[in-house]
Design a protein around this motif. Sequence first.
Motif, PDB file in Angstrom:
ATOM      1  N   PHE A 282       0.741  -1.445  -0.288  1.00 24.44           N
ATOM      2  CA  PHE A 282      -0.071  -0.031  -0.250  1.00 24.44           C
ATOM      3  C   PHE A 282       1.091   1.086  -0.248  1.00 24.44           C
ATOM      4  N   THR A 283       0.139   2.845  -0.154  1.00 18.75           N
ATOM      5  CA  THR A 283       0.602   4.154  -0.203  1.00 18.75           C
ATOM      6  C   THR A 283       0.341   4.791   0.636  1.00 18.75           C
ATOM      7  N   ILE A 284      -0.173   5.414   1.212  1.00 15.16           N
ATOM      8  CA  ILE A 284      -0.805   6.216   2.231  1.00 15.16           C
ATOM      9  C   ILE A 284       0.520   8.168   1.629  1.00 15.16           C
ATOM     10  N   CYS A 285      -0.618   8.926   1.391  1.00 13.53           N
ATOM     11  CA  CYS A 285      -0.237  10.401   0.929  1.00 13.53           C
ATOM     12  C   CYS A 285      -1.811  10.783   1.595  1.00 13.53           C
ATOM     13  N   HIS A 347       3.558  17.376   2.756  1.00  9.33           N
ATOM     14  CA  HIS A 347       3.394  16.448   2.363  1.00  9.33           C
ATOM     15  C   HIS A 347       3.628  15.280   3.183  1.00  9.33           C
ATOM     16  N   LEU A 348       3.113  13.773   3.365  1.00 11.68           N
ATOM     17  CA  LEU A 348       3.882  13.402   3.644  1.00 11.68           C
ATOM     18  C   LEU A 348       3.080  12.074   3.165  1.00 11.68           C
ATOM     19  N   CYS A 349       4.267  10.927   2.815  1.00  8.09           N
ATOM     20  CA  CYS A 349       3.650   9.719   2.181  1.00  8.09           C
ATOM     21  C   CYS A 349       4.394   8.173   3.207  1.00  8.09           C
ATOM     22  N   GLY A 350       3.561   6.904   3.038  1.00  2.00           N
ATOM     23  CA  GLY A 350       4.495   5.978   3.300  1.00  2.00           C
ATOM     24  C   GLY A 350       4.185   5.341   2.606  1.00  2.00           C
ATOM     25  N   ALA A 351       4.890   3.883   2.142  1.00  2.00           N
ATOM     26  CA  ALA A 351       5.152   3.072   1.159  1.00  2.00           C
ATOM     27  C   ALA A 351       4.907   1.566   1.628  1.00  2.00           C
ATOM     28  N   VAL A 419      -5.303   6.241  -0.128  1.00  2.94           N
ATOM     29  CA  VAL A 419      -4.616   5.301  -0.274  1.00  2.94           C
ATOM     30  C   VAL A 419      -4.766   4.540  -1.054  1.00  2.94           C
ATOM     31  N   TRP A 420      -3.516   4.025  -1.910  1.00  2.00           N
ATOM     32  CA  TRP A 420      -3.747   2.853  -2.672  1.00  2.00           C
ATOM     33  C   TRP A 420      -3.371   1.389  -2.495  1.00  2.00           C
ATOM     34  N   ASP A 421      -3.683   0.438  -2.791  1.00  2.00           N
ATOM     35  CA  ASP A 421      -3.527  -1.199  -2.952  1.00  2.00           C
ATOM     36  C   ASP A 421      -1.809  -1.430  -3.331  1.00  2.00           C
ATOM     37  N   ARG A 422      -0.991  -0.816  -3.757  1.00  2.26           N
ATOM     38  CA  ARG A 422       0.112  -0.601  -4.308  1.00  2.26           C
ATOM     39  C   ARG A 422       1.339   0.654  -4.188  1.00  2.26           C
ATOM     40  N   GLN A 441      -6.310  16.459  -7.053  1.00  2.00           N
ATOM     41  CA  GLN A 441      -7.294  15.415  -7.741  1.00  2.00           C
ATOM     42  C   GLN A 441      -6.325  13.555  -8.300  1.00  2.00           C
ATOM     43  N   GLN A 442      -4.960  13.292  -8.230  1.00  2.00           N
ATOM     44  CA  GLN A 442      -5.076  11.654  -8.195  1.00  2.00           C
ATOM     45  C   GLN A 442      -5.609  10.930  -7.073  1.00  2.00           C
ATOM     46  N   ARG A 443      -6.929  10.851  -6.754  1.00  2.00           N
ATOM     47  CA  ARG A 443      -7.445  10.305  -5.755  1.00  2.00           C
ATOM     48  C   ARG A 443      -7.024   8.598  -5.854  1.00  2.00           C
ATOM     49  N   GLY A 444      -6.779   7.757  -4.331  1.00  2.00           N
ATOM     50  CA  GLY A 444      -6.204   5.982  -4.854  1.00  2.00           C
ATOM     51  C   GLY A 444      -7.840   5.649  -4.796  1.00  2.00           C
ATOM     52  N   ASN A 445      -7.969   4.525  -4.697  1.00  2.00           N
ATOM     53  CA  ASN A 445      -8.573   3.369  -4.534  1.00  2.00           C
ATOM     54  C   ASN A 445      -8.631   2.689  -3.615  1.00  2.00           C
TER      55      ASN A 445
END
Length: 464
Positions: A282-285, A347-351, A419-422, A441-445
Amino acid sequence: MFLRTLLQALWLLLVCVSGTQGYEDEIEVNYADTFYNEISEGESLEPTPTPIPTVPCKFPDLTKWDKLFSMLENSQMRENMLLQYADDIIKVEMGALRGEMLSFVAQYGGGCRVAVETAGQRMSLQMESRLRDTLERLNLREVRKEDHQGLLQQLLSAARMQATRLSKLEISCLGHHTGAGMSPGLGTPLETKGFHPHAQAAAAGLQQQEVTSEEGVAPLERALAAVVMELKQTRAELALVQRVNQRSYLPAGCETALLFPMRSSRIHTSVTPDLPLSLSSFTICLWAKPISLSNRTVLFSYGTRKNPYQIQLLLSRSSALFTVAGEAHLVEGQAVVKEGGAPGWTHLCGAWSSEQGLASLWSDGRKVASTPGVAEGQVLSDGGCLLLGQEKSARVQGWVENVSDAKLAFAGKMTGVNVWDRVLAEEEISHQALQEGKGCQQRGNVVAWGTTEMVPHGGAQFID
């Protein structure tokens, strides 16, 4: 039934007629003997026997069927009488009720109507006043935004004009006094961005001044130093205006944000994911703007009954922490949030990927930490609780609902939670971290900002 009764009546009539005729035939009329009403003395008075008359017409006994038909006729007549009686009673009662209702309406109808009209007018006036107040607030916000934009445009145009004039003045001064030992470093202050109205007057006075000898170099330097001071002061004023304008600014083209007004165990936002969270990567932003920094502040938390710390994204003073499957697997990035004053948007992201066990932490589009062997080969459990700005406390025995720690709560603004599943590519994360871009505009699935159900609790709310 009627024909049967008619036949019985005719039969009885015939029996009676035949009996009468037989009786008349038995009567004999004798007119020969004459009788005297004389009684002698020696004769005793004997009563004359009275003949027993014979019944000329005797009706036969009724059968069971006849009695049954009679009972049915009697019951039907009684039923009709009862129905007629009930109908009369209902008509009388309804008439009386109608009269009472008419009298009640005539007596109280006017007062009720006046009360309803008064209440409706009062509600309409309240709604109109609230709408006017809201429109006035919106108009004030629009006017302030337009004033700020106009002021910035004026500042920029004046700064460009002033820089042009000062550059011309510097070129003319250096051209006339190259032999006087003037250093080209005088031009360095011109790189300062900003302006002040007094700087224009100073520059105009310097352009009109005639430099004819070495004795005029010192006054020119003093004038340039004064211009530089004015430019520095103007730069400070411009920075102040920009800070005021950025108070309502949202990054990456986001239109709304979540406001967490204070630290509280009740203030949080619950999220219902669009897909199950049984993930192997996953990836969280998200974008976060904290009001203040503490030792431990929860931004994003997902936990189950078995493991309350499945996923966590936290702040610790100026550092960011990212955990997967428990606190033992920790990724830390230092100097992520600027200290001193009110922190801005970060802006924070965790993958994370289960295949390689690689967990990475990103801040403002750049990778700040990466740790291998984090929960390698594991899969997250579904059916847990996903919260923003708070976590489920594991300091109690078992899994207790609605138990949180106020010291861990987040206070500030948050937006662009996805949140994405990749695992996203580096270019995708860098593009989302642009404050002037369109990252929202880029939304997670799994979780998509603006479309996934997010319910604020305890005072948290959505703002524009």
